[in-house]
Design a protein around this motif. Structure first.
Motif, PDB file in Angstrom:
ATOM      1  N   GLN A  50       0.830  -1.206   0.000  1.00 30.57           N
ATOM      2  CA  GLN A  50       0.000   0.000   0.000  1.00 30.57           C
ATOM      3  C   GLN A  50       0.867   1.258   0.000  1.00 30.57           C
ATOM      4  OE1 GLN A  50      -3.181   0.093   2.870  1.00 30.57           O
ATOM      5  NE2 GLN A  50      -3.375   2.301   2.716  1.00 30.57           N
ATOM      6  N   LEU A  73     -10.249   2.364  -0.013  1.00 35.16           N
ATOM      7  CA  LEU A  73      -9.434   1.586   0.934  1.00 35.16           C
ATOM      8  C   LEU A  73      -9.948   1.757   2.359  1.00 35.16           C
ATOM      9  CD1 LEU A  73      -5.867   2.163  -0.539  1.00 35.16           C
ATOM     10  CD2 LEU A  73      -7.164   0.013  -0.507  1.00 35.16           C
ATOM     11  N   TYR A 137      -5.997   1.439  -6.579  1.00 33.53           N
ATOM     12  CA  TYR A 137      -6.900   0.823  -5.598  1.00 33.53           C
ATOM     13  C   TYR A 137      -6.934  -0.686  -5.782  1.00 33.53           C
ATOM     14  CZ  TYR A 137     -11.092  -1.086  -3.589  1.00 33.53           C
ATOM     15  OH  TYR A 137     -11.971  -1.898  -2.909  1.00 33.53           O
ATOM     16  N   ARG A 141      -5.962  -3.520  -3.101  1.00 35.46           N
ATOM     17  CA  ARG A 141      -7.061  -4.395  -2.679  1.00 35.46           C
ATOM     18  C   ARG A 141      -6.751  -5.866  -2.970  1.00 35.46           C
ATOM     19  NH1 ARG A 141     -11.849  -4.448  -6.495  1.00 35.46           N
ATOM     20  NH2 ARG A 141     -10.273  -5.667  -7.533  1.00 35.46           N
TER      21      ARG A 141
END
Length: 154
Positions: A50, A73, A137, A141
């Motif tokens: 991340q 998120l 994203y 994810r």
């Protein structure tokens, strides 16, 4: 991580349940080389992904896309479509000026994707929010799902 102390601090961004362990108890769990160690190592790997992806995102994508990524998120970690968050905190998380967040949130609100009032954000159309986000994203994810499959339900 083995260094005994850290130079950073944790900030609670959303209300919810949390657990606290003493450092001694955590060290004992690490020494057992059991399930907790494995989960924390996978969490650390997901967090590094991340952070790296956020650096790429901050360099290559618009504030609007960054805000969409960040909102998604944050929602992935909640059981709700509502966030209580000031523009100042969001700006700090994104590394942009508060005015940039104000403008981006206004565009999302005018597009009917979110409602935003005095630090309360409600996501009205998650599918559109995801479509408006950048690919960052999905990278974060998917890696989080791979490493911690029991945690994310979206």
């Amino acid at each position: 991580m083995g260094g005994m102390t850290m130079t950073n601090r944790a900030i609670v961004q959303s209300a919810g349940t949390a657990y606290r362990l003493t450092s001694k108890r955590l060290e004992q769990e690490f020494a057992r080389h059991g399930a907790m160690l494995q989960v924390l190592l996978r969490y650390t790997q997901a967090l590094i992904t991340q952070m790296a992806q956020t650096a790429v995102c901050n360099r290559h994508h618009s504030v609007d896309q960054q805000l969409c990524r960040w909102l998604l998120l944050a929602l992935d970690r909640l059981n709700s479509n509502k966030l209580i968050m000031t523009q100042e905190l969001i700006a700090n998380m994104l590394g942009v000026r508060r005015e940039g967040v104000t403008e981006a949130a206004g565009r999302l609100q005018r597009a009917g994707v979110i409602e935003y009032r005095r630090g309360k954000i409600t996501v009205i159309d998650r599918a559109r929010l995801q479509a408006m986000s950048c690919e960052c994203y999905e990278v974060v994810r998917d890696e989080t799902r791979r490493l911690l499959p029991q945690r994310l339900s979206t």
